[in-house]
Write a protein that holds these residues in place. Structure first.
Motif, PDB file in Angstrom:
ATOM      1  N   UNK A 159      52.770  -6.794 -29.034  1.00 50.63           N
ATOM      2  CA  UNK A 159      53.448  -5.698 -29.732  1.00 50.63           C
ATOM      3  C   UNK A 159      53.601  -6.001 -31.215  1.00 50.63           C
ATOM      4  N   UNK A 160      53.915  -7.233 -31.539  1.00 49.06           N
ATOM      5  CA  UNK A 160      54.187  -7.584 -32.932  1.00 49.06           C
ATOM      6  C   UNK A 160      52.922  -7.898 -33.725  1.00 49.06           C
ATOM      7  N   UNK A 161      51.936  -8.502 -33.074  1.00 45.81           N
ATOM      8  CA  UNK A 161      50.724  -8.915 -33.798  1.00 45.81           C
ATOM      9  C   UNK A 161      49.552  -8.970 -32.825  1.00 45.81           C
ATOM     10  N   UNK A 162      49.012  -7.819 -32.414  1.00 50.05           N
ATOM     11  CA  UNK A 162      47.934  -7.818 -31.411  1.00 50.05           C
ATOM     12  C   UNK A 162      46.663  -8.519 -31.874  1.00 50.05           C
ATOM     13  N   UNK A 163      46.516  -8.667 -33.188  1.00 48.92           N
ATOM     14  CA  UNK A 163      45.310  -9.320 -33.702  1.00 48.92           C
ATOM     15  C   UNK A 163      45.405 -10.844 -33.667  1.00 48.92           C
ATOM     16  N   UNK A 164      46.589 -11.407 -33.401  1.00 45.43           N
ATOM     17  CA  UNK A 164      46.782 -12.850 -33.394  1.00 45.43           C
ATOM     18  C   UNK A 164      46.842 -13.346 -31.950  1.00 45.43           C
ATOM     19  N   UNK A 170      38.274  -7.656 -26.759  1.00 47.13           N
ATOM     20  CA  UNK A 170      38.301  -6.323 -26.137  1.00 47.13           C
ATOM     21  C   UNK A 170      39.658  -6.040 -25.498  1.00 47.13           C
ATOM     22  N   UNK A 171      40.210  -7.050 -24.853  1.00 51.48           N
ATOM     23  CA  UNK A 171      41.516  -6.882 -24.215  1.00 51.48           C
ATOM     24  C   UNK A 171      42.614  -6.637 -25.251  1.00 51.48           C
ATOM     25  N   UNK A 172      42.555  -7.351 -26.361  1.00 52.68           N
ATOM     26  CA  UNK A 172      43.537  -7.143 -27.428  1.00 52.68           C
ATOM     27  C   UNK A 172      43.490  -5.705 -27.923  1.00 52.68           C
ATOM     28  N   UNK A 173      42.296  -5.190 -28.110  1.00 54.82           N
ATOM     29  CA  UNK A 173      42.150  -3.792 -28.546  1.00 54.82           C
ATOM     30  C   UNK A 173      42.697  -2.825 -27.504  1.00 54.82           C
ATOM     31  N   UNK A 174      42.466  -3.143 -26.242  1.00 58.78           N
ATOM     32  CA  UNK A 174      42.920  -2.270 -25.160  1.00 58.78           C
ATOM     33  C   UNK A 174      44.442  -2.253 -25.044  1.00 58.78           C
ATOM     34  N   UNK A 175      45.092  -3.347 -25.434  1.00 57.96           N
ATOM     35  CA  UNK A 175      46.540  -3.475 -25.245  1.00 57.96           C
ATOM     36  C   UNK A 175      47.331  -2.446 -26.040  1.00 57.96           C
ATOM     37  N   UNK A 176      46.771  -1.927 -27.110  1.00 54.56           N
ATOM     38  CA  UNK A 176      47.511  -0.976 -27.946  1.00 54.56           C
ATOM     39  C   UNK A 176      47.334   0.462 -27.470  1.00 54.56           C
ATOM     40  N   UNK A 177      46.539   0.676 -26.422  1.00 57.11           N
ATOM     41  CA  UNK A 177      46.225   2.038 -25.986  1.00 57.11           C
ATOM     42  C   UNK A 177      47.344   2.673 -25.161  1.00 57.11           C
ATOM     43  N   UNK A 193      47.217  -6.356 -19.971  1.00 57.62           N
ATOM     44  CA  UNK A 193      46.555  -7.353 -20.821  1.00 57.62           C
ATOM     45  C   UNK A 193      47.429  -8.601 -20.943  1.00 57.62           C
ATOM     46  N   UNK A 194      48.735  -8.412 -21.075  1.00 60.81           N
ATOM     47  CA  UNK A 194      49.637  -9.559 -21.164  1.00 60.81           C
ATOM     48  C   UNK A 194      49.525 -10.447 -19.934  1.00 60.81           C
ATOM     49  N   UNK A 195      49.356  -9.830 -18.757  1.00 59.91           N
ATOM     50  CA  UNK A 195      49.209 -10.603 -17.527  1.00 59.91           C
ATOM     51  C   UNK A 195      47.880 -11.361 -17.507  1.00 59.91           C
ATOM     52  N   UNK A 196      46.796 -10.702 -17.896  1.00 54.42           N
ATOM     53  CA  UNK A 196      45.496 -11.372 -17.925  1.00 54.42           C
ATOM     54  C   UNK A 196      45.533 -12.540 -18.909  1.00 54.42           C
ATOM     55  N   UNK A 237      34.061  -6.978 -17.919  1.00 54.11           N
ATOM     56  CA  UNK A 237      34.561  -6.151 -19.001  1.00 54.11           C
ATOM     57  C   UNK A 237      36.083  -6.023 -18.942  1.00 54.11           C
ATOM     58  N   UNK A 238      36.654  -5.557 -20.050  1.00 51.29           N
ATOM     59  CA  UNK A 238      38.105  -5.500 -20.173  1.00 51.29           C
ATOM     60  C   UNK A 238      38.723  -4.580 -19.121  1.00 51.29           C
TER      61      UNK A 238
END
Length: 307
Positions: A68-73, A96-103, A111-114, A142-143
Motif C-alpha cells: 500500500x505504501x510503496x508497491x514499487x519497493x 507482475x504481481x506488484x502491478x496487480x496488487x494495486x488493481x 499478492x501479499x500472501x504470495x 503467470x501472476x
C-alpha cells in the motif's frame, strides 16, 4: 564478518543466545512495567485467526502495508525467494504481481500472501510451503495463476486486518514513510518495517496469549528487545530515530515510546544514546564478544525484571 559471530540477522541475534542478547538481559532488565502498561492499553481481539499459518499471515500482513505504501519497493526476501525457485522468470513474476496488487483490495491481499510464500522459500529453502510447491510442480507461471494460491479465508482475514489498519495504523502515518529501512555497515542483515518522522515502527500480527479462554494482546520480550535493537543499531543516526512504536494488527493497538525514556526505564539508570549505539555496534561486529565486560554496577537487577 567476524568468523565467530554466527547470527545472520539482527532478529536472530536478539532471539537466540548471542552476545547482544546477553548484554540486553544485563543492561535492560526492568521490563515488567513496560509489558504491563502495554497489556493495559490494548483492547479486545478484533481479528481472530482462521486457521492459516500464523507466521505466514504475519508476513503477509507486513506485505499488505508495504504494498500500500510503496508497491514499487519489493522486499529483498521476496525477490530472492522467487529468483531461487524460478530464476529470471521469478523476478519478472514478482514485478507482475506488484502491478496487480494495486488493481483491487482483494488482489492486494492475494499478492501479499504470495509474497509471504516467496519469503518463506527464501528463509527456509529446504521446506517449501505445500501450496507453493504444488504450484511450481503444476507449471503455474503467470501472476493471475499465482494469486489463486490465497484461499478465500486467507483473503478475508487479510482484508479484515487491512480494515483495522485503516482506522488504527494509517492515521499515524501523516508524513512520508521509509518502507523496509535497511541498516547498512553491519555484518548481519538488519531491516525494519517502517520509519515515520523519526519513529521506527514494527508490525506484529500475533494472536496474543490465552487468558481464561480469551485472547489478550502481549508484548513479548523478544519483540521489545528487537525494537530496542533497531533503535540502537543506527550508530550513524542515519534515520534520526528518536522513538519506537509497535503496531499489533489483530488488536488495532498502536503503542509508542520515546527511545531515551524507554531505555532509561528498562535500564534503571541514565542512558547515553551515543554510547549505547556504539556498544551495540561493537557487540554485533564481534569486537566485544563478552557482554559480561559491561560494568554490572550500572545495571539494576531489580525484581521488576520482565518475563
Amino acid at each position: 564478518m567476524t568468523d565467530n559471530y554466527v547470527f545472520s540477522t539482527l532478529t536472530k541475534a536478539v532471539k537466540e543466545k548471542s552476545p547482544l542478547r546477553d548484554y540486553f538481559d544485563i543492561a535492560f532488565p526492568n521490563r515488567r512495567s513496560v509489558n504491563s502498561r502495554f497489556r493495559a492499553s490494548s483492547g479486545a481481539l478484533l481479528v481472530p485467526g482462521q486457521g492459516a499459518n500464523p507466521g505466514t499471515m504475519g508476513t503477509a500482513f507486513d506485505n499488505t502495508v508495504r504494498l500500500r505504501l510503496a508497491p514499487e519497493e519489493v522486499p529483498f526476501p521476496v525477490l530472492h525467494g522467487a529468483g531461487k525457485l524460478m530464476g529470471a522468470g521469478g523476478i519478472a513474476l514478482v514485478g507482475e504481481l506488484s502491478d496487480l496488487s494495486v488493481s483491487s483490495r482483494e488482489n492486494l491481499a492475494r499478492v501479499a500472501w504470495v509474497f509471504a510464500l516467496f519469503t518463506e522459500a527464501f528463509r527456509y529453502p529446504a521446506v517449501l510451503p505445500a501450496s507453493l510447491e504444488e504450484a511450481l510442480e503444476s507449471g503455474l507461471g503467470d501472476a493471475d495463476s499465482f494469486v489463486g494460491l490465497a484461499a478465500p479465508g486467507i483473503v478475508e482475514e487479510l482484508l479484515q486486518l487491512d480494515d483495522v489498519a485503516d482506522a488504527k495504523l494509517y492515521p499515524h502515518l501523516t508524513k512520508p514513510v521509509t518502507v523496509g529501512p535497511i541498516f547498512h555497515g553491519l555484518p548481519i542483515a538488519a531491516d525494519a518495517d517502517l520509519i515515520h518522522d523519526g519513529t521506527l515502527i514494527e508490525l506484529k500480527a500475533t494472536l496474543g496469549r490465552s487468558v481464561r479462554g480469551a485472547r489478550q494482546d502481549e508484548l513479548k520480550t523478544e519483540s521489545l528487545l528487537q525494537l530496542i535493537a533497531y533503535g540502537l543499531v543506527d550508530a550513524e543516526d542515519t534515520f534520526s530515530i528518536s522513538s519506537l512504536a509497535l503496531y499489533s494488527a489483530r488488536y488495532g493497538h498502536f503503542e509508542k515510546w520515546d527511545l531515551a525514556e524507554l531505555l532509561q526505564e528498562l535500564a534503571g539508570r541514565p542512558i547515553d544514546l551515543v554510547e549505547e549505539r556504539q556498544r551495540v555496534q561493537d557487540l554485533i561486529k564481534g569486537k566485544w564478544l563478552s557482554p559480561l565486560a559491561f560494568d554490572e554496577k550500572n545495571s539494576t537487577r531489580s525484581s521488576n525484571r520482565g518475563p
